[in-house]
Design a protein around this motif. Structure first.
Motif, PDB file in Angstrom:
ATOM      1  N   ARG A  66      46.588  48.596  36.284  1.00  0.00           N
ATOM      2  CA  ARG A  66      47.064  49.200  35.027  1.00  0.00           C
ATOM      3  C   ARG A  66      47.887  50.443  35.320  1.00  0.00           C
ATOM      4  O   ARG A  66      48.902  50.691  34.674  1.00  0.00           O
ATOM      5  N   LYS A  89      36.450  46.566  38.309  1.00  0.00           N
ATOM      6  CA  LYS A  89      36.851  47.657  37.408  1.00  0.00           C
ATOM      7  C   LYS A  89      37.834  48.602  38.099  1.00  0.00           C
ATOM      8  O   LYS A  89      38.818  49.036  37.496  1.00  0.00           O
ATOM      9  N   CYS A 103      35.641  41.439  31.039  1.00  0.00           N
ATOM     10  CA  CYS A 103      37.004  40.940  30.844  1.00  0.00           C
ATOM     11  C   CYS A 103      37.313  40.775  29.356  1.00  0.00           C
ATOM     12  O   CYS A 103      38.412  41.096  28.905  1.00  0.00           O
ATOM     13  N   GLY A 158      45.712  39.103  35.883  1.00  0.00           N
ATOM     14  CA  GLY A 158      44.623  38.310  35.341  1.00  0.00           C
ATOM     15  C   GLY A 158      43.566  38.155  36.414  1.00  0.00           C
ATOM     16  O   GLY A 158      43.759  38.587  37.551  1.00  0.00           O
ATOM     17  N   VAL A 159      42.434  37.546  36.033  1.00  0.00           N
ATOM     18  CA  VAL A 159      41.278  37.492  36.932  1.00  0.00           C
ATOM     19  C   VAL A 159      40.935  36.045  37.297  1.00  0.00           C
ATOM     20  O   VAL A 159      41.027  35.146  36.458  1.00  0.00           O
ATOM     21  N   VAL A 209      41.172  46.826  38.327  1.00  0.00           N
ATOM     22  CA  VAL A 209      41.853  46.778  37.025  1.00  0.00           C
ATOM     23  C   VAL A 209      42.518  48.129  36.739  1.00  0.00           C
ATOM     24  O   VAL A 209      43.670  48.188  36.299  1.00  0.00           O
ATOM     25  N   VAL A 221      41.180  41.365  29.408  1.00  0.00           N
ATOM     26  CA  VAL A 221      41.747  40.843  30.650  1.00  0.00           C
ATOM     27  C   VAL A 221      41.597  39.323  30.662  1.00  0.00           C
ATOM     28  O   VAL A 221      40.491  38.814  30.510  1.00  0.00           O
TER      29      VAL A 221
END
Lengths: 119, 293
Positions: free
Chosen positions: B215, B208, B239, B222-223, B211, B244
Motif C-alpha cells: 500500500r 499485514k 482480507c 491480491g492474496v 499489505v 483485499v
C-alpha cells in the motif's frame, strides 16, 4: 588528557555501558581538570548499520586519547586505532569504578577487537 | 491460449512476494509461469537463496558478474576534510583527520562520497557482489541472481536481475521474503503484486506487514492463501475487512509437498490443479489492468 567512557547515564556514578557503538552516552573525562562532559549517542543508537564506526568518529572528535568500554567490535577498533585512540576493556559496574581501575593501572590496552560485530 | 496471448499483449510484470518465508512464493511463481503456455520470463530475485532453477530443466547460458562501485581514496590528494564521511548515510567511510577508512561491506555503491569530495581524491572501483545467470527451459526464460557468500548488499543484485528483463514479454518475479530493502527493490515498478500467505497466526502477522508495504508503494495487489485447511479463518477475515481480494486458495495437500520435494511442478505432477493457476492468470490480468487505470 581526555578519556572517553561508554555509559547509559550521565554522571560518574552511572553504569559503564558494555556496548560501544550503541552506548546511550559517552562521558568524556578530563584528568587535568577532573571534570567531565556528556555526549549523546542517540544517532548511532538507532543507526541501521555502522554504529561503531560513527561512534568511533564521535569519540575521536572529542580529542579523547583513550576509550574505556565493556567491549569493542572490529570496525570500531579499526577506526579508533587509526585515530590513535587507546582502547581498554573494563567490566566495572560504574564509570567511576572504571576510571579508578585505569588510574590504578589495572586496565590493559586492547590489541584487538574483543568481540565480533553485532555481538 | 487465446487468454494467454492477451496477457502477453499487455506484457505484465507480476511480482510474487510474502511477508513470511516458506509460504509458497516459488511454488506460485513457477506454476504460474509453467501454466502460462507461451514465452514468459521468470526472475528469481531471491538472490540470497535462489531456488527456481531446481524445478526447471534447461540450458544455462553464460553468467555475468555483478559489481558495485566502492570508493578508493588517493591519499596524496586527500586533505582530511571529512565531507565523504559526513555524507555517507551508511557509515561506510570514516574520516579522522587522516586518510578516510573505507568499509566496503557497508557501502551501497551510491557514489556520493566521490561526488562531494572537494579534492577529487576519491575514485570508484568495482567490488564483486554476485552473479546473474539465464536459463532457457521450454517457454520459460529464467533469470536468476546469486549473491556471493558473505555479501549483505542484495538490492543492487536484485536490480541487476531486473535489468535483464526483456520488455514486451510478460514476466513473473519471485521476490525474497520479508518487507525490507531487497523486497522493495524486487517489487518496485511491477504491475501487480501477489502476496502468498498461509492461514496461520504467523502467516497473518507477516501478511499485514506485507499489505502495509505494497500500500505504501501504491501497487495493486491480491492474496494467495496456501495450505488452505491447515490453520484458521483469520487470514480470510482480515482480507475481507481490509478489502483485499483473495485470488487463489491452494489446498493443504500432502501430495503438493511431495511433488515439491522431488523438484516437480505442481501443474505437471498434479494436473487437477492446473485450472487453479490458469484461473489466477485471468484474475491477475483484469486486476492489473484495473490497477493501471
Amino acid at each position: 588528557m581526555k578519556i572517553a567512557f561508554t555509559t547509559s547515564g550521565n554522571s560518574l556514578d552511572a553504569p559503564l555501558d558494555s556496548r560501544f557503538g550503541r552506548a546511550r552516552n559517552f562521558l568524556i573525562y578530563d584528568t587535568d581538570t577532573k571534570s567531565f562532559a556528556i555526549l549523546d549517542n542517540a544517532q548511532n543508537l538507532n543507526a541501521a548499520q555502522g554504529a561503531g564506526i560513527q561512534a568511533a568518529e564521535t569519540v575521536a572528535r572529542t580529542g579523547a586519547q583513550c576509550l574505556i568500554s565493556g567491549h569493542c567490535g572490529p570496525k570500531a577498533f579499526r577506526v579508533l586505532a587509526a585515530a590513535g585512540i587507546k582502547i581498554y576493556n573494563s567490566d566495572a559496574a560504574t564509570v567511576a569504578e572504571a576510571l579508578q581501575q585505569y588510574l590504578d593501572g589495572k586496565l590493559v590496552e586492547a590489541r584487538n577487537a574483543d568481540v565480533d560485530g553485532h555481538w | 491460449m487465446k487468454e494467454a496471448k492477451q496477457w502477453e499483449g499487455t506484457a505484465l510484470t507480476i511480482a510474487v512476494a510474502s511477508g513470511k518465508g516458506g509460504t509458497g512464493k516459488t511454488t506460485v511463481s513457477l506454476n504460474l509461469a509453467k501454466a502460462y503456455g507461451a514465452p514468459i520470463q521468470l526472475l528469481d530475485c531471491d538472490v540470497e537463496e535462489p531456488n527456481c532453477h531446481l524445478f526447471l530443466n534447461g540450458t544455462a547460458e553464460a553468467e555475468e558478474t555483478v559489481f558495485i562501485p566502492i570508493p578508493q581514496v588517493d591519499e596524496s590528494l586527500c586533505n582530511a576534510c571529512g565531507e565523504c564521511s559526513r555524507f555517507c548515510q551508511y557509515n561506510a567511510i570514516a574520516s579522522l583527520g587522516t586518510k578516510p577508512l573505507v568499509f566496503p561491506e557497508l557501502c551501497h555503491g551510491c557514489g556520493g562520497c566521490a561526488l562531494v569530495c572537494p579534492q577529487k581524491a576519491i575514485i570508484e572501483v568495482d567490488k564483486r557482489i554476485g552473479a546473474v545467470g539465464t536459463m532457457q527451459a521450454g517457454d520459460i526464460t529464467l533469470i536468476q541472481g546469486r549473491i556471493d557468500v558473505g555479501v549483505a548488499m542484495a538490492p543492487p543484485l536484485v536490480r541487476a536481475v531486473k535489468a535483464r528483463l526483456q520488455p514486451g514479454m510478460p514476466a513473473i518475479l519471485d521476490a525474497p521474503p520479508g518487507t525490507s530493502c531487497p523486497v522493495i527493490a524486487a517489487i518496485r515498478d511491477t504491475d501487480f503484486v501477489v502476496l502468498v500467505t498461509e492461514p496461520t497466526p504467523f502467516g497473518l502477522h507477516d501478511l499485514k506487514l506485507a499489505v502495509d508495504m505494497v500500500r505504501e508503494l501504491k501497487l495493486p495487489f491480491g492474496v494467495v492463501v496456501n495450505r488452505m485447511g491447515a490453520g484458521d479463518d483469520r487470514v480470510h477475515l482480515f482480507c475481507r475487512q481490509a478489502g483485499v481480494p483473495i485470488l487463489l486458495e491452494i489446498p493443504d495437500d500432502r501430495r503438493i509437498a511431495e511433488a515439491y520435494s522431488r523438484g516437480e511442478l505442481l501443474v505437471d505432477a498434479l494436473p487437477e490443479y492446473r485450472g487453479l493457476f490458469s484461473g489466477l492468470q485471468d484474475k491477475l490480468r483484469s486486476l492489473a489492468a484495473a490497477g493501471r487505470r
